[in-house]
Design a protein around this motif. Structure first.
Motif, PDB file in Angstrom:
ATOM      1  N   HIS A 267       2.963  39.555 -28.648  1.00  0.00           N
ATOM      2  CA  HIS A 267       3.099  40.136 -29.849  1.00  0.00           C
ATOM      3  C   HIS A 267       2.258  41.559 -30.083  1.00  0.00           C
TER       4      HIS A 267
ATOM      5  N   ARG B  66       9.470  38.954 -26.019  1.00  0.00           N
ATOM      6  CA  ARG B  66       9.564  39.083 -27.477  1.00  0.00           C
ATOM      7  C   ARG B  66      11.016  38.310 -27.686  1.00  0.00           C
TER       8      ARG B  66
ATOM      9  N   THR C 221       6.380  38.378 -33.549  1.00  0.00           N
ATOM     10  CA  THR C 221       6.593  38.291 -32.141  1.00  0.00           C
ATOM     11  C   THR C 221       6.356  39.775 -31.581  1.00  0.00           C
ATOM     12  N   GLY C 222       5.749  40.650 -32.391  1.00  0.00           N
ATOM     13  CA  GLY C 222       5.163  42.016 -32.091  1.00  0.00           C
ATOM     14  C   GLY C 222       6.056  43.175 -32.503  1.00  0.00           C
TER      15      GLY C 222
END
Length: 184
Positions: free
Chosen positions: A49, A88, A110-111
């Protein structure tokens, strides 16, 4: 002179080790470099993330940025950025399948910094939109599939509070259970 791409290898030639770039054969990587590359890959896995620019990954691996990018692609078959995107998307797919979190929260967790980028890349990689993946997973889920894997594993984990030999003694018929106090 314009740049020319190397000709593709014939199908009978071995793949990665003898691959040619600019006319020079790529030698197998040394184990120390592979360990450093794995260290960077593990860091990406543990915190996918977070932002992982090549500069940061190269510092983790203690090599130059260009050498890191080239070596990572040679070792793992994909560039570091694509590997991070794949991780991701895998995590987002799991969250879409196993939770009821809003898609926006999943994207940021999740970034991803942009919901639009998340949706576009998710669709490019999986061939479906995040909401379609969630609908399909919920439609095909059996009651046991709706239980998170970590809960199932915890429920099926063996009881290790009692020693194995003690369990065998307890199961054996005709034997006395050992007492908790020592006899004199």
């Amino acid at each position: 002179m314009p740049f020319e791409r190397p000709h593709p290898l014939p199908s009978s030639a071995p793949s990665a080790p003898s691959k040619q770039t600019s006319g020079a054969a790529i030698a197998p990587q040394d184990p120390a470099l592979l360990r450093r590359l794995l260290r960077a890959k593990d860091r990406m896995d543990a915190a996918s993330h977070e932002a992982w620019p090549v500069q940061r990954l190269a510092e983790v691996s203690d090599v130059s940025q260009a050498h890191f990018a080239r070596s990572f692609r040679q070792a793992f078959g994909i560039p570091p950025h694509r590997y991070l995107l794949t991780r991701r998307i895998e995590q987002a797919t799991t969250l879409l399948r196993d939770t009821n979190l809003p898609i926006t929260e999943i994207a940021f967790a999740t970034g991803w910094e942009s919901l639009g980028t998340f949706g576009r890349i998710f669709r490019d990689i999986t061939g479906m939109s995040p909401s379609a993946v969630r609908r399909e997973a919920q439609a095909n889920a059996t009651p046991l599939d709706r239980v998170p894997a970590c809960v199932l594993k915890a429920a099926q984990r063996p009881d290790l509070t009692t020693a194995v030999l003690e369990k065998r003694r307890r199961l054996a018929e005709g034997t006395n259970r050992p007492s908790a106090t020592k006899e004199i």
